[in-house]
Design a protein around this motif. Sequence first.
Motif, PDB file in Angstrom:
ATOM      1  N   PHE A 149       0.812  -1.194  -0.163  1.00 24.16           N
ATOM      2  CA  PHE A 149      -0.060   0.150   0.179  1.00 24.16           C
ATOM      3  C   PHE A 149       0.865   1.175   0.006  1.00 24.16           C
ATOM      4  CE2 PHE A 149      -2.137  -3.521   1.766  1.00 24.16           C
ATOM      5  CZ  PHE A 149      -3.684  -3.368   1.250  1.00 24.16           C
ATOM      6  N   ASP A 150       0.521   2.280  -0.772  1.00 23.06           N
ATOM      7  CA  ASP A 150       1.117   3.523  -1.114  1.00 23.06           C
ATOM      8  C   ASP A 150       0.333   4.551  -0.263  1.00 23.06           C
ATOM      9  OD1 ASP A 150       2.410   5.756  -1.719  1.00 23.06           O
ATOM     10  OD2 ASP A 150       2.674   4.931  -4.083  1.00 23.06           O
ATOM     11  N   ILE A 151       1.007   5.337   0.622  1.00 25.79           N
ATOM     12  CA  ILE A 151       0.406   6.422   1.504  1.00 25.79           C
ATOM     13  C   ILE A 151      -0.075   7.575   0.281  1.00 25.79           C
ATOM     14  CG2 ILE A 151       0.861   8.152   3.095  1.00 25.79           C
ATOM     15  CD1 ILE A 151       2.438   6.276   4.542  1.00 25.79           C
ATOM     16  N   SER A 152       0.722   7.577  -0.805  1.00 23.10           N
ATOM     17  CA  SER A 152       0.230   8.383  -1.686  1.00 23.10           C
ATOM     18  C   SER A 152      -1.126   8.249  -2.330  1.00 23.10           C
ATOM     19  CB  SER A 152       1.329   8.593  -2.789  1.00 23.10           C
ATOM     20  OG  SER A 152       2.584   8.903  -2.519  1.00 23.10           O
ATOM     21  N   TRP A 153      -1.730   7.261  -1.903  1.00 24.28           N
ATOM     22  CA  TRP A 153      -3.105   7.076  -2.464  1.00 24.28           C
ATOM     23  C   TRP A 153      -4.045   7.557  -1.458  1.00 24.28           C
ATOM     24  CZ3 TRP A 153      -2.295   0.933  -2.635  1.00 24.28           C
ATOM     25  CH2 TRP A 153      -1.545   0.625  -3.820  1.00 24.28           C
ATOM     26  N   ALA A 154      -3.803   8.178  -0.659  1.00 22.93           N
ATOM     27  CA  ALA A 154      -4.765   8.732   0.247  1.00 22.93           C
ATOM     28  C   ALA A 154      -5.652   9.814  -0.217  1.00 22.93           C
ATOM     29  CB  ALA A 154      -3.900   9.361   1.360  1.00 22.93           C
ATOM     30  N   VAL A 155      -6.936   9.941   0.095  1.00 23.90           N
ATOM     31  CA  VAL A 155      -7.765  10.813  -0.155  1.00 23.90           C
ATOM     32  C   VAL A 155      -8.813  11.302   0.950  1.00 23.90           C
ATOM     33  CG1 VAL A 155      -8.119  10.026  -2.554  1.00 23.90           C
ATOM     34  CG2 VAL A 155      -9.484   9.081  -0.949  1.00 23.90           C
ATOM     35  N   ASP A 156      -9.175  12.516   0.739  1.00 20.11           N
ATOM     36  CA  ASP A 156      -9.919  12.890   2.154  1.00 20.11           C
ATOM     37  C   ASP A 156     -11.306  12.520   1.906  1.00 20.11           C
ATOM     38  OD1 ASP A 156     -11.240  14.604   0.293  1.00 20.11           O
ATOM     39  OD2 ASP A 156      -9.988  16.526   0.712  1.00 20.11           O
ATOM     40  N   GLU A 157     -12.350  12.934   2.813  1.00 25.12           N
ATOM     41  CA  GLU A 157     -13.778  12.322   2.770  1.00 25.12           C
ATOM     42  C   GLU A 157     -14.334  12.997   1.581  1.00 25.12           C
ATOM     43  OE1 GLU A 157     -14.968  16.207   5.551  1.00 25.12           O
ATOM     44  OE2 GLU A 157     -14.902  14.277   6.321  1.00 25.12           O
ATOM     45  N   ASP A 158     -14.027  13.742   0.818  1.00 28.85           N
ATOM     46  CA  ASP A 158     -14.757  14.298  -0.175  1.00 28.85           C
ATOM     47  C   ASP A 158     -13.863  13.897  -1.882  1.00 28.85           C
ATOM     48  OD1 ASP A 158     -16.499  15.918   0.690  1.00 28.85           O
ATOM     49  OD2 ASP A 158     -14.918  17.464   0.830  1.00 28.85           O
ATOM     50  N   GLY A 159     -12.963  12.737  -1.502  1.00 29.69           N
ATOM     51  CA  GLY A 159     -12.389  12.083  -2.408  1.00 29.69           C
ATOM     52  C   GLY A 159     -11.317  12.613  -3.271  1.00 29.69           C
ATOM     53  N   ASN A 160     -10.767  13.858  -2.568  1.00 31.49           N
ATOM     54  CA  ASN A 160      -9.684  14.824  -2.968  1.00 31.49           C
ATOM     55  C   ASN A 160      -8.298  14.262  -2.757  1.00 31.49           C
ATOM     56  OD1 ASN A 160     -11.353  16.665  -4.209  1.00 31.49           O
ATOM     57  ND2 ASN A 160     -11.800  17.466  -2.172  1.00 31.49           N
ATOM     58  N   PRO A 161      -7.238  14.019  -3.509  1.00 30.09           N
ATOM     59  CA  PRO A 161      -5.953  13.500  -3.110  1.00 30.09           C
ATOM     60  C   PRO A 161      -5.266  14.410  -2.044  1.00 30.09           C
ATOM     61  CG  PRO A 161      -6.366  13.308  -5.473  1.00 30.09           C
ATOM     62  CD  PRO A 161      -7.270  14.124  -4.995  1.00 30.09           C
ATOM     63  N   VAL A 162      -4.553  13.883  -1.240  1.00 26.05           N
ATOM     64  CA  VAL A 162      -4.037  14.601  -0.340  1.00 26.05           C
ATOM     65  C   VAL A 162      -2.485  14.164  -0.011  1.00 26.05           C
ATOM     66  CG1 VAL A 162      -6.055  15.212   1.182  1.00 26.05           C
ATOM     67  CG2 VAL A 162      -4.541  13.114   1.718  1.00 26.05           C
ATOM     68  N   GLU A 163      -1.639  15.216   0.330  1.00 23.62           N
ATOM     69  CA  GLU A 163      -0.050  14.690   0.357  1.00 23.62           C
ATOM     70  C   GLU A 163       0.266  14.571   1.868  1.00 23.62           C
ATOM     71  OE1 GLU A 163       2.300  17.550  -1.803  1.00 23.62           O
ATOM     72  OE2 GLU A 163       1.118  17.446  -3.687  1.00 23.62           O
ATOM     73  N   LEU A 164       0.631  13.264   2.096  1.00 24.55           N
ATOM     74  CA  LEU A 164       1.132  13.062   3.309  1.00 24.55           C
ATOM     75  C   LEU A 164       2.353  12.826   3.625  1.00 24.55           C
ATOM     76  CD1 LEU A 164      -1.975  10.969   4.569  1.00 24.55           C
ATOM     77  CD2 LEU A 164      -1.694  13.229   4.904  1.00 24.55           C
ATOM     78  N   ASN A 165       3.391  13.281   4.533  1.00 20.20           N
ATOM     79  CA  ASN A 165       4.771  12.988   4.587  1.00 20.20           C
ATOM     80  C   ASN A 165       4.813  11.793   5.455  1.00 20.20           C
ATOM     81  OD1 ASN A 165       5.690  15.413   3.106  1.00 20.20           O
ATOM     82  ND2 ASN A 165       5.350  16.556   5.110  1.00 20.20           N
ATOM     83  N   GLU A 166       4.023  11.527   6.548  1.00 17.68           N
ATOM     84  CA  GLU A 166       4.116  10.422   7.166  1.00 17.68           C
ATOM     85  C   GLU A 166       2.625  10.216   7.759  1.00 17.68           C
ATOM     86  OE1 GLU A 166       7.019  11.466  10.073  1.00 17.68           O
ATOM     87  OE2 GLU A 166       5.565  12.269  11.444  1.00 17.68           O
ATOM     88  N   ILE A 167       2.498   9.017   8.488  1.00 17.94           N
ATOM     89  CA  ILE A 167       1.160   8.590   8.909  1.00 17.94           C
ATOM     90  C   ILE A 167       1.513   7.878  10.522  1.00 17.94           C
ATOM     91  CG2 ILE A 167      -0.071   7.861   6.959  1.00 17.94           C
ATOM     92  CD1 ILE A 167       0.353   5.127   7.705  1.00 17.94           C
ATOM     93  N   ASN A 168       0.513   8.215  11.341  1.00 17.14           N
ATOM     94  CA  ASN A 168       0.785   7.491  12.630  1.00 17.14           C
ATOM     95  C   ASN A 168       0.067   6.333  12.952  1.00 17.14           C
ATOM     96  OD1 ASN A 168       0.772  10.977  12.587  1.00 17.14           O
ATOM     97  ND2 ASN A 168       2.481  10.179  14.005  1.00 17.14           N
ATOM     98  N   PHE A 169      -1.244   6.120  12.392  1.00 14.96           N
ATOM     99  CA  PHE A 169      -2.094   5.187  12.577  1.00 14.96           C
ATOM    100  C   PHE A 169      -2.697   4.509  11.387  1.00 14.96           C
ATOM    101  CE2 PHE A 169      -2.849   8.694  15.664  1.00 14.96           C
ATOM    102  CZ  PHE A 169      -2.483   8.052  16.659  1.00 14.96           C
ATOM    103  N   ILE A 170      -2.958   3.055  11.331  1.00 12.42           N
ATOM    104  CA  ILE A 170      -3.489   2.549  10.351  1.00 12.42           C
ATOM    105  C   ILE A 170      -4.717   1.680  10.876  1.00 12.42           C
ATOM    106  CG2 ILE A 170      -3.237   0.601   8.691  1.00 12.42           C
ATOM    107  CD1 ILE A 170       0.096   0.840   9.514  1.00 12.42           C
ATOM    108  N   ARG A 171      -5.770   1.616   9.793  1.00 12.60           N
ATOM    109  CA  ARG A 171      -7.020   0.979  10.493  1.00 12.60           C
ATOM    110  C   ARG A 171      -7.396   0.361   9.019  1.00 12.60           C
ATOM    111  NH1 ARG A 171     -11.132   5.330  12.716  1.00 12.60           N
ATOM    112  NH2 ARG A 171     -10.058   4.885  14.471  1.00 12.60           N
TER     113      ARG A 171
END
Length: 369
Positions: free
Chosen positions: A261-283
């Motif tokens: 899994f690539d953190i770069s696939w992250a999207v917000d609640e409206d489906g917009n891509p977001v740029e994250l440098n790092e994450i703290n939790f996984i669900r």
Amino acid sequence: MTRYLHLLFIFVVCGLGAQAQSQKIKVLEYMPAPGQFINTLPEADGTTSQDDMNASCADALNSGLMVCLGPYGGYITVAFDHPVQNGVGSDLRICGNGYYANSDPVYGRETIGGSFEPGIVMVGVGDNVDTAKWYELAGWEYYTGEVHDFEITYYKPTAESGTATEPFSTYDEYIRWEATWTQDGERCDSTGYHMKNSFHQQSYWPEWVTAESLTFKGGRLPNNAVNYGTGNSQYWVMYRYAPDAYGYVDDSLNTDIYSTFDISWAVDEDGNPVELNEINFIRVYTGIFQYCGWLGESSTEITEFIDLHLIPGYDEDPIIITPREVGGVSSVIADPRSTDDSIYDLMGRKVVNPSHGIYIKSGKKIYVK
């Protein structure tokens, strides 16, 4: 001497910092939906607490053993002892227990079917799991087949046995559920029961949960199971969405690149891509709501979480998965907005005269009898 002690202190602190980054995870939340493997993977009884279950799940996952999330919505939240960096390519591997059928009744050994029970991945950013900002990792179906506002409530059973008329059932109306969602701009609702089957006779309701109901909400993935049998002779095959479908736990072999899994696939609640440098939790939560006869409900299972960046040499040769192109025609499933009425099999091949089996038409799965 003072300078020597100062350098020694720096060395010890740095050494401890490096040592802290391990593949061990801590389970912060475990709330499965009621199902046939609940209270057994891991085990629980009337004396078990939520903290006990979190610890049991952590012990299992840190040993490569299985944890079951139950049917749609059941989830687990974990954290490493360090933030996971968003590097080049995939950042995580999350292992399940998916496997291919030895011989598909329709596709033979060329199948992409077997036992695949996809779970959706969320990543959280923040200092506390309760206040963290959460993002979905947009998988293969996110922009096409996924329903984004599915909500379901399961009700605690009032008895552990009752009337049984269905094949392999010991209690037809065991776990009552009510669901709502939006489909084609209209609000839909449904209600029903999950039966208790003859193979699993323990209580399916989480033993440590005293509440009379459990509600889960999020994205729901398309159903993927086909029964090629009838009556008591059931033969269920659960298909991947495509040979290169990505973004879901328990939806590929653990050795495949598609279990990463690539953190770069992250999207917000409206489906917009977001740029994250790092994450703290996984669900991870079970993303499919489907019942398969004697096999019971589809439920995501997990066996391990891995930070790929901690594997020596990985960052020099990372796994790269190119996200599915939105608005085009995939190798298997066409964009539902397409006017192409052609029929494709699950390997993406155009079919003129489809026989018995599951196919894709106008972006949706169809079943030809």
